[in-house]
Design a protein around this motif. Sequence first.
Motif, PDB file in Angstrom:
ATOM      1  N   VAL A 376       0.729  -1.771   0.153  1.00 28.81           N
ATOM      2  CA  VAL A 376       0.329   0.054  -0.143  1.00 28.81           C
ATOM      3  C   VAL A 376       0.750   1.584  -0.138  1.00 28.81           C
ATOM      4  CG1 VAL A 376      -1.191   1.370   1.272  1.00 28.81           C
ATOM      5  CG2 VAL A 376      -2.156  -1.633   1.244  1.00 28.81           C
ATOM      6  N   ALA A 377       1.350   0.903   0.824  1.00 28.17           N
ATOM      7  CA  ALA A 377       2.531   2.608   0.779  1.00 28.17           C
ATOM      8  C   ALA A 377       3.694   2.636  -0.460  1.00 28.17           C
ATOM      9  CB  ALA A 377       3.440   2.092   1.651  1.00 28.17           C
ATOM     10  N   GLY A 378       3.798   1.289  -1.542  1.00 30.23           N
ATOM     11  CA  GLY A 378       4.733   2.310  -2.917  1.00 30.23           C
ATOM     12  C   GLY A 378       3.778   2.132  -3.505  1.00 30.23           C
ATOM     13  N   TRP A 379       1.978   1.662  -3.567  1.00 29.55           N
ATOM     14  CA  TRP A 379       1.538   2.347  -3.978  1.00 29.55           C
ATOM     15  C   TRP A 379       0.719   3.649  -4.276  1.00 29.55           C
ATOM     16  CZ3 TRP A 379      -4.004   2.751  -3.120  1.00 29.55           C
ATOM     17  CH2 TRP A 379      -5.702   3.361  -3.778  1.00 29.55           C
ATOM     18  N   LEU A 380      -0.021   4.012  -2.798  1.00 28.64           N
ATOM     19  CA  LEU A 380       0.342   5.138  -2.267  1.00 28.64           C
ATOM     20  C   LEU A 380       1.046   6.345  -3.161  1.00 28.64           C
ATOM     21  CD1 LEU A 380      -0.972   5.311   1.322  1.00 28.64           C
ATOM     22  CD2 LEU A 380      -2.519   5.845  -0.897  1.00 28.64           C
ATOM     23  N   SER A 381       2.500   6.353  -2.997  1.00 28.82           N
ATOM     24  CA  SER A 381       3.559   7.309  -3.542  1.00 28.82           C
ATOM     25  C   SER A 381       3.663   7.134  -5.309  1.00 28.82           C
ATOM     26  CB  SER A 381       4.490   6.958  -2.733  1.00 28.82           C
ATOM     27  OG  SER A 381       4.977   5.655  -2.381  1.00 28.82           O
ATOM     28  N   ALA A 382       3.633   5.660  -5.832  1.00 26.53           N
ATOM     29  CA  ALA A 382       3.894   5.606  -6.979  1.00 26.53           C
ATOM     30  C   ALA A 382       3.256   6.445  -7.949  1.00 26.53           C
ATOM     31  CB  ALA A 382       4.060   3.796  -7.455  1.00 26.53           C
ATOM     32  N   TYR A 712      16.035 -17.744  -8.714  1.00 24.91           N
ATOM     33  CA  TYR A 712      17.083 -16.460  -9.070  1.00 24.91           C
ATOM     34  C   TYR A 712      16.492 -15.318  -8.600  1.00 24.91           C
ATOM     35  CZ  TYR A 712      19.034 -13.456 -12.922  1.00 24.91           C
ATOM     36  OH  TYR A 712      19.935 -12.651 -13.324  1.00 24.91           O
ATOM     37  N   ARG A 713      18.123 -14.056  -8.311  1.00 25.97           N
ATOM     38  CA  ARG A 713      17.025 -12.935  -7.499  1.00 25.97           C
ATOM     39  C   ARG A 713      18.191 -11.849  -8.248  1.00 25.97           C
ATOM     40  NH1 ARG A 713      13.208 -15.714  -6.793  1.00 25.97           N
ATOM     41  NH2 ARG A 713      12.590 -15.873  -4.606  1.00 25.97           N
ATOM     42  N   THR A 714      17.386 -10.822  -9.038  1.00 25.11           N
ATOM     43  CA  THR A 714      18.557  -9.586  -9.297  1.00 25.11           C
ATOM     44  C   THR A 714      19.342  -9.660  -8.084  1.00 25.11           C
ATOM     45  OG1 THR A 714      16.949  -7.781  -8.373  1.00 25.11           O
ATOM     46  CG2 THR A 714      15.816  -8.964 -10.222  1.00 25.11           C
ATOM     47  N   PRO A 715      20.294  -8.378  -9.036  1.00 28.99           N
ATOM     48  CA  PRO A 715      20.798  -7.719  -7.700  1.00 28.99           C
ATOM     49  C   PRO A 715      20.219  -6.806  -6.363  1.00 28.99           C
ATOM     50  CG  PRO A 715      22.106  -7.886  -9.852  1.00 28.99           C
ATOM     51  CD  PRO A 715      20.276  -8.144  -9.997  1.00 28.99           C
ATOM     52  N   PRO A 716      20.779  -5.906  -5.940  1.00 30.39           N
ATOM     53  CA  PRO A 716      20.106  -5.065  -5.012  1.00 30.39           C
ATOM     54  C   PRO A 716      19.082  -4.311  -6.418  1.00 30.39           C
ATOM     55  CG  PRO A 716      21.541  -6.126  -3.228  1.00 30.39           C
ATOM     56  CD  PRO A 716      21.815  -6.531  -5.511  1.00 30.39           C
ATOM     57  N   ARG A 717      18.065  -4.062  -5.402  1.00 32.34           N
ATOM     58  CA  ARG A 717      17.764  -2.880  -5.776  1.00 32.34           C
ATOM     59  C   ARG A 717      16.540  -2.240  -5.008  1.00 32.34           C
ATOM     60  NH1 ARG A 717      20.513  -3.730 -10.024  1.00 32.34           N
ATOM     61  NH2 ARG A 717      20.364  -4.549 -12.211  1.00 32.34           N
ATOM     62  N   THR A 718      17.003  -0.732  -5.760  1.00 37.55           N
ATOM     63  CA  THR A 718      15.112  -0.020  -4.876  1.00 37.55           C
ATOM     64  C   THR A 718      14.427   0.187  -5.875  1.00 37.55           C
ATOM     65  OG1 THR A 718      16.712   1.750  -5.621  1.00 37.55           O
ATOM     66  CG2 THR A 718      17.165   0.810  -4.110  1.00 37.55           C
ATOM     67  N   ALA A 719      13.254   0.557  -4.748  1.00 38.90           N
ATOM     68  CA  ALA A 719      12.126   0.562  -5.912  1.00 38.90           C
ATOM     69  C   ALA A 719      11.647   2.133  -7.070  1.00 38.90           C
ATOM     70  CB  ALA A 719      10.658   0.459  -4.903  1.00 38.90           C
ATOM     71  N   PRO A 720      11.000   1.956  -7.839  1.00 41.77           N
ATOM     72  CA  PRO A 720      11.215   2.912  -8.667  1.00 41.77           C
ATOM     73  C   PRO A 720      10.163   4.582  -8.042  1.00 41.77           C
ATOM     74  CG  PRO A 720       9.948   1.659  -9.719  1.00 41.77           C
ATOM     75  CD  PRO A 720      10.240   0.952  -8.090  1.00 41.77           C
ATOM     76  N   ALA A 721      11.822   5.370  -8.425  1.00 38.88           N
ATOM     77  CA  ALA A 721      11.502   7.192  -7.497  1.00 38.88           C
ATOM     78  C   ALA A 721      10.216   7.065  -8.610  1.00 38.88           C
ATOM     79  CB  ALA A 721      12.905   7.352  -7.825  1.00 38.88           C
ATOM     80  N   PRO A 722       9.738   7.064  -8.050  1.00 40.02           N
ATOM     81  CA  PRO A 722       8.229   8.989  -8.354  1.00 40.02           C
ATOM     82  C   PRO A 722       8.318   9.882  -9.009  1.00 40.02           C
ATOM     83  CG  PRO A 722       7.871   8.217  -5.921  1.00 40.02           C
ATOM     84  CD  PRO A 722       9.253   8.038  -5.718  1.00 40.02           C
ATOM     85  N   VAL A 723       7.916   9.916 -10.034  1.00 49.97           N
ATOM     86  CA  VAL A 723       8.009  11.453 -11.051  1.00 49.97           C
ATOM     87  C   VAL A 723       7.434  12.958 -10.146  1.00 49.97           C
ATOM     88  CG1 VAL A 723       8.173  12.671 -12.667  1.00 49.97           C
ATOM     89  CG2 VAL A 723       8.498  10.390 -13.053  1.00 49.97           C
TER      90      VAL A 723
END
Length: 843
Positions: A376-382, A712-723
């Motif tokens: 929900v936190a990701g959805w609110l700010s995306a 299989y996992r990606t290297p460490p990734r951060t969530a996309p920054a909102p525009v």
Amino acid sequence: MTDTPRTLAEELRTRTDSGLTGLLRARPDLLNPVPGDVTQLATRAGTRASVVRAVERLNRFTLQTAEALAVAPDPCPYETLGALMAGDAGDAAVTAELPGAVAELRAQALVWGPDDRLRLVRTARELLTPSATHPSPTGLGPSVAEATAGMSPGRLQDILAAAGLPATHDPVTAVAALTALFCDRTRMAALLAAAPAESAAVLDKLVWGPPYGGVTDRPAGHLQWLLDRGLLMPAGTRHVVLPREAALHLRGGRAHRGPEPVPPALSPVTEREPRLVDGAAAGQAFTALATVEELLKEWDLGGPAVLRAGGLSVRDLKRTATALDTTEQLAAFWLELAYAAGLVASDGEADERYAATPAAEDWLQLPDEERWARLVAGWLSATRTPGLVGTADTKGRALAALGPHLDRSAAPEVRRRALALLGTLPPGSSVPPTALLARLRWERPLRGASAAPAGTGTQSGAGTAPHTPSASPALPADDLRSRLAQWALAEAELLGVTGRGALAAPGRALIPDGTPPASAVPTSAEIRAAATRAAALLAPLLPEPLDHVLLQADLTAVAPGPLLRPLAEALGVLADIESKGGATVYRFTPASVRRALDTGRSAAELQEFLATHSRTPVPQPLAYLIDDVARKHGQLRIGAAAAYVRCDDDALLAEILADRRAATLRLRRLAPTVLAAQTSPDQLLDGLRAMGYAPAAESAEGDVLIARADSYRTPPRTAPAPVPDGPPAPDPALLDAAVRAIRAGDLAATAERKPQHAAAPGPGALPRTTSAETLATVQAAVLTGSALWIGYVNADGAASQRVIAPVRVEGGFVTAYDHTSDEVRTYPLHRITGVAELADGAV
């Protein structure tokens, strides 16, 4: 300075610190960089980009007020503005709300001046004033003076004569006389009373806009009657326009067909039991968690490839939708939700593909309510907008899920406002989406959308045709906000923020107490804190995970609710999911049992596992199935020859060699218990299993290989920054510092100086003195304790004016109290361009 401000800068200079703070908070673009003084602040507040952004954020009634000011005389008395908004008949609601609208325009520096001389800033007037290529949302056309510009004096006198007015000596007085006629309700009514019925019908079509129409070279008689009296003015070779003053008379003095002083009501309200709403929302929240978990499981060994242009291909989106048992549009939403929460990303390899991130492992171990809070936190700010997936971009290319160009900066604000409006209703209550959309559009009307429905232009059957001017490029119409609101409501339901259209208890914790202003922008920390509060309310509503299933005689198992994670994972290996819902149905097959045996578990262990976790006895058919598959499992051994088959039963090997289906495996006997194959071990395993056998792979030492696929996992990734939607909201400390800097800079720019022998510098120019004069003046100021006005150029070459009180001069530096920055600072003397003494009492 006179009591009445002559410019916007003068009015801003009279504002209190709280007034300037409010302006900078409402228009944060004015802070980048911080203006040096009030004059710079006023100049920046009048730039086109800043004014357009400010106008976009006005509510509908405040925007209608600005539009009325744009068609009113400049300056405009408050009484004239009130008449334009309320009309001749008056409107109590408009009269009550108009002071607040004017105050809002003043607060945002879009209007300045006292009530008897209201002025719309020049840039806003240019944006909102009607013209042939720039129609006004009011539907009004140009004034008589504008429409007659360039008209011959003889033609003006002819119009005066036809309208029954005496002749004048010059065009200026002629225009004034015609304008006075159109503004006089009594005389204008008498003139229109003599108009033919067809002429009145033409005016009725033009009165609410658009005010333009097409005519032929020989207008019909009723059109010529209007042209002769100036009720229609030429607007080109084949077009005419209804003058603004005439239209206002026909409208009863109203600038707008339908003023909207109060926001649309949120109605009709449907009331439900809050407990039912919370339960429905909790169920949907659990489904959301299960869906995202299933997505991560589907991509556990690596997801689909990344398109060269970025994003997921249509084919891979369809496959994902099939795996999730949902539609492609909903699959795009779940993908984007997981992406916004940082659970999936691209791996960045040469053959780039999507996969779960290391953060997904941590997310899977969290309690259900905390996992929901992360989503929900990701959805609110995306700012990424899944609803756009599949639509075309400006170049006609389809937008892909997880691809670029899906960011819409207005999305977070629309989501917050939709939830905040639902939060104003009693618990358990909902309203139709159309009512919510109407309120949101009132709060942030689409630019150019406040005009009443347009008319059809002039039609007379005698050589006329409708003509609608092209829309203004400055104020384009777009329904993106409405679509964002519709998607926000649907997504809130999918996530369990709402239930049955009403805001659930956890959803209410996501919004601040009360109704926040439309401009409120919470920080990331505030969003996470709100999500944590909501998770605490959701936790008791979620169903308790079960530790058992119900085994049935038809080789199925029924999970009457959500299972504990270890149980669900183990059962998912031993059986295939046949159906989902409130109860999940698992089916046992030879392939699924063999899959469990491949993980290294024995038949006895599988039997014990089922007996432990079933509330019903293990059915005999299921026990037989497990024993039968286990008896055959590993009887054949596969290794590398390219591959070989080893079995202690030579009769079984002979049976395989005789089977025609084994021809493609190219088998041959090496020994009574060994067959060699010209294919890889994996292909040999699949081939023999397709023939109905149950072989097991073995290592070089002859041990059975346990088939556990590595995730299989990606290297460490951060969530996309909102525009960001414009500059970030300034914090109180920055606002306070900015106001102090503006005040200090204004003091330096406007402080009164003592008369100088040399010519004083022009406005805004730095003082200029020689090095010797500068040093002598500063030393004298140290002795007398007086203040000086200096010009200063810093190391970056930026010039500024400052007011200082020198304290000490030594080593080529002057130490002084700087009134501009409100602190003691040291300045190199060689960077001071000049000094001037201030008049007594200037500081």
